[in-house]
Structure formats: structure tokens, C-alpha cells
Enzyme design. Structure first.
Site, PDB file in Angstrom:
ATOM      1  N   ARG A 104       0.891  -1.177   0.000  1.00 53.85           N
ATOM      2  CA  ARG A 104       0.000   0.000   0.000  1.00 53.85           C
ATOM      3  C   ARG A 104       0.920   1.215   0.000  1.00 53.85           C
ATOM      4  O   ARG A 104       1.701   1.417   0.923  1.00 53.85           O
ATOM      5  CB  ARG A 104      -0.912   0.002   1.229  1.00 53.85           C
ATOM      6  CG  ARG A 104      -1.670   1.301   1.380  1.00 53.85           C
ATOM      7  CD  ARG A 104      -2.771   1.241   2.410  1.00 53.85           C
ATOM      8  NE  ARG A 104      -3.935   0.551   1.891  1.00 53.85           N
ATOM      9  CZ  ARG A 104      -5.150   0.604   2.435  1.00 53.85           C
ATOM     10  NH1 ARG A 104      -5.362   1.330   3.520  1.00 53.85           N
ATOM     11  NH2 ARG A 104      -6.158  -0.058   1.910  1.00 53.85           N
ATOM     12  N   HIS A 131      -7.414   0.731  -6.348  1.00 53.15           N
ATOM     13  CA  HIS A 131      -7.631  -0.117  -5.162  1.00 53.15           C
ATOM     14  C   HIS A 131      -8.332  -1.402  -5.619  1.00 53.15           C
ATOM     15  O   HIS A 131      -9.498  -1.642  -5.278  1.00 53.15           O
ATOM     16  CB  HIS A 131      -8.462   0.645  -4.128  1.00 53.15           C
ATOM     17  CG  HIS A 131      -8.468   0.023  -2.768  1.00 53.15           C
ATOM     18  ND1 HIS A 131      -7.637  -1.017  -2.400  1.00 53.15           N
ATOM     19  CD2 HIS A 131      -9.217   0.311  -1.651  1.00 53.15           C
ATOM     20  CE1 HIS A 131      -7.873  -1.339  -1.150  1.00 53.15           C
ATOM     21  NE2 HIS A 131      -8.821  -0.565  -0.681  1.00 53.15           N
ATOM     22  N   GLN A 134     -10.305  -4.058  -3.240  1.00 59.93           N
ATOM     23  CA  GLN A 134     -11.632  -3.670  -2.756  1.00 59.93           C
ATOM     24  C   GLN A 134     -12.714  -4.064  -3.764  1.00 59.93           C
ATOM     25  O   GLN A 134     -13.817  -4.462  -3.399  1.00 59.93           O
ATOM     26  CB  GLN A 134     -11.674  -2.157  -2.517  1.00 59.93           C
ATOM     27  CG  GLN A 134     -12.989  -1.675  -1.960  1.00 59.93           C
ATOM     28  CD  GLN A 134     -13.249  -2.146  -0.533  1.00 59.93           C
ATOM     29  OE1 GLN A 134     -12.392  -1.992   0.321  1.00 59.93           O
ATOM     30  NE2 GLN A 134     -14.419  -2.718  -0.280  1.00 59.93           N
ATOM     31  N   ASP A 219     -17.324   7.173  -1.800  1.00 54.16           N
ATOM     32  CA  ASP A 219     -16.073   7.058  -1.033  1.00 54.16           C
ATOM     33  C   ASP A 219     -15.811   8.434  -0.423  1.00 54.16           C
ATOM     34  O   ASP A 219     -16.484   9.416  -0.762  1.00 54.16           O
ATOM     35  CB  ASP A 219     -14.939   6.642  -1.994  1.00 54.16           C
ATOM     36  CG  ASP A 219     -13.618   6.354  -1.286  1.00 54.16           C
ATOM     37  OD1 ASP A 219     -13.607   6.197  -0.053  1.00 54.16           O
ATOM     38  OD2 ASP A 219     -12.576   6.291  -1.983  1.00 54.16           O
ATOM     39  N   CYS A 259     -16.364   1.654   0.520  1.00 56.99           N
ATOM     40  CA  CYS A 259     -15.225   0.792   0.908  1.00 56.99           C
ATOM     41  C   CYS A 259     -14.843   0.958   2.369  1.00 56.99           C
ATOM     42  O   CYS A 259     -14.204   0.072   2.934  1.00 56.99           O
ATOM     43  CB  CYS A 259     -14.038   1.065  -0.005  1.00 56.99           C
ATOM     44  SG  CYS A 259     -13.348   2.728   0.147  1.00 56.99           S
ATOM     45  N   ARG A 287     -13.475  -8.732   2.086  1.00 55.10           N
ATOM     46  CA  ARG A 287     -12.051  -8.506   1.816  1.00 55.10           C
ATOM     47  C   ARG A 287     -11.264  -9.774   2.164  1.00 55.10           C
ATOM     48  O   ARG A 287     -10.343 -10.158   1.452  1.00 55.10           O
ATOM     49  CB  ARG A 287     -11.531  -7.314   2.636  1.00 55.10           C
ATOM     50  CG  ARG A 287     -12.148  -5.971   2.279  1.00 55.10           C
ATOM     51  CD  ARG A 287     -11.770  -5.514   0.879  1.00 55.10           C
ATOM     52  NE  ARG A 287     -10.332  -5.424   0.710  1.00 55.10           N
ATOM     53  CZ  ARG A 287      -9.580  -4.388   1.098  1.00 55.10           C
ATOM     54  NH1 ARG A 287     -10.155  -3.336   1.631  1.00 55.10           N
ATOM     55  NH2 ARG A 287      -8.274  -4.381   0.906  1.00 55.10           N
TER      56      ARG A 287
END
Ligand code: CP
Ligand code: NVA
Length: 307
Positions: A104, A131, A134, A219, A259, A287
């Protein structure tokens, strides 16, 4: 065969992505039934986090523990990567000992460089641009609740950010229509958008984007690394809050996703995220299952995958 990485959803074919979603659903059922499944005994994952995380860290570490392997959390504060050791040197050394590495970070180019020098699979656990992990969890959640997402209409409300870019790639790979509502100046990257062709449309009014939608997604307005823009963004995104009124433009059986982490009263109202159309907890839990399916896909030869 050369090593496979998962830096974006475009690294896998639509068939492979579909296979991962189906396997994630299977692995979830196996886990709920209390079955032990340890295809990664003695395997070790490196986890490089240059940004904060709750879900991503816990889901990958738990996935490795369930699979009989181990994970090592690597903060840039404690490794030489954080002191300026060249990325290619780090990638060569780390991949000579580890079996898979998730990263990340900020610049997407950094993970591309790392992957180019890594002899083991590299997984994108979020960059400023994408991402993809996700999206595996989100598509799994949609599939579980409503069946295939192919041909459906998805609305993205808010920033043209890393999650939005991954939704654009998902629209291509899973073959759905994506209506994006974002304020001017916060559009997604034009190259990513153009590559998606007819799959994606941009709107300036959120209500237009949610019309007849099967899934509404949003988001945060300010992503990690953009903290100093917070005030400017709060004023630019006024009116882009997902409310029950906005949800009422969508289909009656539309789902809501985020998310997480979320800011109630900013990008989404509490009655939507905590309401009956929201599947945010399934998304978060998935996840774990979706990343298990991804790890199995990247590390276990097809003929050794057991049900
Ligand atoms: N959704 C997500 O990636 O959460 P974390 O930042 O907590 O990992
Ligand atoms: N767009 C958000 C997603 C967090 C999971 C960020 O990058 O901070």
C-alpha cells in the site's frame, strides 16, 4: 511462465476475475462451515504499508493465518525502503525470501517498479491510482446479494479517485455500465476513462447518475495523502452526499456500497449507510474471502486447488 501480479483489475482476464469471485464465495462458505483449508503452509507474505489501514491489513494477515502461512507487517519506519534504499534493490531482496508481497503506497509507479524487479507476485493493496482488492470484495458482495453484475448499472458518486478508477476498470472487466457523478475538476484520469469507452458516462448532477441504478457507491471526499485539501474539497463536493432522496432515484432493490472508512454526514448520510440498502459490512468482510481467493489464484497451481 512469468510471475503474475495484481496491480490493477486489468492484470487478470475477465474469466480469471470471475473465477476468483466464485472461489471467494466458496471459500467463505467453507470458512463459515468451520473447514480447515491450508494451501499456503510454510508460505510467507510481506506486507508493506506506507499508509494507514484497518481492513486491508487485518484481512490479509487473517487470510495467511487461515491458509496455514504467515504474514510479516513491514512499516517504512522500520525498513530500509523508508530510508531510501532503491525500490528495485528492495524488490530483489524481499522477493528472494518471501512468497508474495502486498504493498500500500502513494505513487502507482512505485508498485510497478517494485513488481518489475520482484520474482514473486505483487498485490496492490491501494495506491493513489487504484484499489483493485476492494473491487473483488464489492463484486463478490453484489453477486451474493443480487447475482451477476453483468449488464447492470452502477453509480459512482463523488471523487474521481483510486476507488473510482478501479470501478472504471471493473466496468470493463465485469461488463457493467458505470455512471459517474463528480464535480468539475475532480474527474477520473482521462486515460483510464477513455479506455473504458461506452462502459462509462460522466454526470455533474448526482441525481442523474443514480437514476435506475442497481448499485450506488461512494467514497471519502479526501483520500489519504490529500489531507491539506480537506476544506477545499468539502466545499467542492457539497451536494454530492448520498441521501435517501438520491437513493430513491435508483431502482427499488438498489444496493449501497462504501469501501470504508466513511464519514457520515459528508459523502453519505447515516440513514443510507446504516439503512436497509447498505451492504457495507458484507463488503468489508468479503475482503478476507476475496483476497484468499486471490492468494490461492496467484500461488497455488490450478490442479492443486481443492474444494
Ligand atoms: N477499505 C479499505 O481498504 O480499508 P482500510 O484502509 O482500512 O484498509
Ligand atoms: N480513497 C480512499 C480509499 C480508502 C480505502 C483513500 O485512498 O484514502
Amino acid at each position: 511462465m512469468s510471475v503474475r501480479h495484481f496491480l490493477t483489475l486489468l492484470d487478470l482476464t475477465p474469466e480469471e476475475l470471475q473465477q476468483i469471485i466464485e472461489r471467494a464465495i466458496e471459500l467463505k462458505a467453507m470458512h463459515k462451515a468451520g473447514e480447515t483449508h491450508e494451501p499456503l503452509k510454510n508460505r510467507v507474505m510481506g506486507m508493506v504499508f506506507e499508509k494507514s489501514s484497518t481492513r486491508t491489513r487485518i484481512s490479509f494477515e487473517t487470510a495467511m493465518a487461515h491458509f496455514g502461512g504467515q504474514a510479516i507487517f513491514l512499516s517504512p519506519r522500520d525498513t530500509q525502503l523508508g530510508r531510501g534504499e532503491p525500490i528495485d534493490d528492495g524488490a530483489r531482496v524481499m522477493s528472494s525470501m518471501l512468497d508474495v508481497i502486498m504493498i500500500r503506497t502513494f505513487e502507482h509507479e512505485k508498485i510497478e517498479t517494485f513488481a518489475a524487479y520482484s520474482s514473486v507476485p505483487v498485490i496492490n493493496a491501494l495506491t493513489d491510482r487504484y484499489h483493485p482488492c476492494q473491487l473483488l470484495a464489492d463484486i463478490q458482495a453484489y453477486t451474493e446479494q443480487r447475482g451477476s453484475i453483468q449488464g447492470k448499472t452502477v453509480s459512482w458518486i463523488g471523487d474521481g479517485n483510486n476507488m473510482c478508477h478501479s470501478y472504471i476498470n471493473a466496468a470493463r472487466q465485469f461488463d457493467f455500465n458505470l455512471k459517474i457523478a463528480c464535480p468539475e475538476g475532480y474527474d477520473p484520469n482521462p486515460e483510464i476513462l477513455d479506455a473504458a469507452g461506452d462502459h462509462v458516462e460522466i454526470f455533474r448532477k448526482p441525481g442523474q447518475a443514480t437514476e435506475n441504478s442497481d448499485l450506488v457507491v461512494t467514497d471519502v471526499w479526501t483520500s489519504m495523502g490529500q489531507e491539506e485539501e480537506q476544506a477545499k474539497r468539502e466545499s467542492a463536493f457539497k451536494g454530492f452526499i448520498v441521501t435517501p432522496e438520491m437513493m430513491s432515484q435508483a431502482r427499488e432493490d438498489a444496493l449501497f456500497m462504501h469501501c470504508l472508512p466513511a464519514h457520515r454526514g459528508e459523502e453519505v448520510s447515516a440513514d443510507v449507510i446504516d439503512g436497509p440498502q447498505s451492504v457495507v459490512w458484507q463488503e468489508a468482510e468479503n475482503r478476507l474471502h476475496a483476497q484468499k481467493a486471490l492468494l490461492e489464484f496467484l500461488l497455488v497451481p490450478r490442479d492443486q486447488v481443492l474444494g
